[in-house]
Design an enzyme around this catalytic site. Structure first.
Site, PDB file in Angstrom:
ATOM      1  N   THR A 125       0.864  -1.178   0.000  1.00  0.00           N
ATOM      2  CA  THR A 125       0.000   0.000   0.000  1.00  0.00           C
ATOM      3  C   THR A 125       0.899   1.226   0.000  1.00  0.00           C
ATOM      4  O   THR A 125       1.599   1.496   0.981  1.00  0.00           O
ATOM      5  CB  THR A 125      -0.919   0.023   1.236  1.00  0.00           C
ATOM      6  OG1 THR A 125      -1.754  -1.133   1.207  1.00  0.00           O
ATOM      7  CG2 THR A 125      -1.793   1.276   1.241  1.00  0.00           C
ATOM      8  N   LYS A 166      -7.667   1.402  -2.327  1.00  0.00           N
ATOM      9  CA  LYS A 166      -7.158   0.984  -1.014  1.00  0.00           C
ATOM     10  C   LYS A 166      -7.206   2.148  -0.030  1.00  0.00           C
ATOM     11  O   LYS A 166      -7.489   1.959   1.160  1.00  0.00           O
ATOM     12  CB  LYS A 166      -5.725   0.461  -1.140  1.00  0.00           C
ATOM     13  CG  LYS A 166      -5.100   0.002   0.180  1.00  0.00           C
ATOM     14  CD  LYS A 166      -5.874  -1.135   0.837  1.00  0.00           C
ATOM     15  CE  LYS A 166      -5.301  -1.530   2.205  1.00  0.00           C
ATOM     16  NZ  LYS A 166      -4.015  -2.244   2.110  1.00  0.00           N
ATOM     17  N   LYS A 184       0.636   4.849   8.386  1.00  0.00           N
ATOM     18  CA  LYS A 184       1.279   5.142   7.109  1.00  0.00           C
ATOM     19  C   LYS A 184       0.242   5.269   6.001  1.00  0.00           C
ATOM     20  O   LYS A 184       0.269   6.203   5.195  1.00  0.00           O
ATOM     21  CB  LYS A 184       2.293   4.040   6.795  1.00  0.00           C
ATOM     22  CG  LYS A 184       3.029   4.185   5.474  1.00  0.00           C
ATOM     23  CD  LYS A 184       2.394   3.370   4.350  1.00  0.00           C
ATOM     24  CE  LYS A 184       2.412   1.876   4.638  1.00  0.00           C
ATOM     25  NZ  LYS A 184       1.824   1.093   3.508  1.00  0.00           N
TER      26      LYS A 184
END
Length: 301
Positions: free
Chosen positions: A100, A174, A242
């Protein structure tokens, strides 16, 4: 691509990557793996996988290379370091990034590989370690349809793959997923906080609510962990932070207010600030316990 003619490489054997790679091998694919800590490959080697000395060495041997690593700089290193994938990949091969990372970086990496004749898919996943083990991941793919169809049999060994649009689209989907994960975790923590304050048995509350309209993956899988006081990670706080930082950067660029996501960021940051970055995302409950001055974890009637 079939198990008879496709050589698959897999880079990154962490909480997610190891079971994903095992599922590819169980499906019958010839598999070569690489991890910065070679000892993590033991179970895969026993299952019949080979081990490469470097991403370059791995790419030389494979028709399709998959990576799932921590962050954008890690993907860049895997690809473009001196011993990276790009140095060994053959023309016509496919690189699939299941990490990701930032959508802009994804498009940049894809363009650089294209000049070498290497096709690129971004394919981040959702479903946590449970989904990885059960080959039940939701796989969000960005790229050209013909490349997606070539790679689909391999992707299908790990879960359900859906083409979402051109390169970078998978990472954007995502990001949407992570918004829901962060905000939903706040809902789980708040509901369990109220139940604990009211003296309810958390296990009973979860059993009743999980099957109704308020049910969710987080409630079903992480709610019981909170009730049991289990903060071990399926997905770490520092990693969702993150991911949410990527979300907030994209929102700022679009001048888009995301107040719920911003609060989730602050809650996870509080967990990190107290040393809980490597705990599971359900560790957000510790913030609510601190705010209320009373425990939630382990609460029984």
């Amino acid at each position: 691509m079939t198990d008879k003619d496709t050589r698959v490489g897999f880079i990154g054997l962490g909480i997610m990557g190891k079971p994903m790679a095992l599922n590819i091998r169980k499906a019958g694919y010839a598999l070569t793996v690489y991890n910065r800590t070679p000892g993590k490959a033991g179970e895969l080697l026993k299952a019949g996988a080979a081990q490469a000395r470097s991403p370059k060495d791995l790419a030389r041997q494979c028709d399709l290379v998959i990576a799932i690593v921590t962050d954008t700089p890690d993907v860049e290193e895997v690809l473009f370091a001196e011993a990276g994938v790009a140095a060994g990949a053959r023309e016509g091969s496919i690189f699939i990034d299941m990490s990701t990372i930032c959508p802009d970086a994804t498009r940049e990496f894809a363009a650089k590989l294209k000049t070498r004749g290497v096709d690129y898919l971004d394919a981040p996943v959702s479903g946590g370690d449970v989904g990885a083990v059960k080959a039940a991941l939701a796989i969000m793919v960005g790229g050209d349809r013909d490349v997606f169809e070539r790679a689909r049999p391999v992707l299908d060994t790990m879960g359900t793959a859906t083409l979402t649009g051109p390169v970078g689209s998978g990472q954007t989907v995502k990001a949407c997923n992570q918004i829901l994960c962060g905000v939903n975790m706040m809902g789980v923590c708040e509901a369990m906080s109220l139940a604990a304050a009211a003296g309810l048995d958390l296990d009973v509350m979860l059993e009743v609510i999980t099957g109704g309209a308020a049910g969710s993956w987080a409630l079903a899988n992480l709610g019981p962990k909170i009730a049991a006081g289990d903060l071990t990670p399926g997905f770490m706080v520092r990693l969702i932070q993150k991911d949410l930082n990527i979300v907030m950067k994209a929102a700022a660029e679009a001048n888009l207010p995301l107040p719920g996501t911003a609060l989730a960021v602050q809650n996870f940051r509080s967990v990190q600030a107290s040393g809980g970055g490597d705990l599971g995302t359900q560790a957000m409950i510790t913030v609510y316990e601190m705010l209320a001055g009373r425990p939630v974890r382990g609460r029984k009637s």
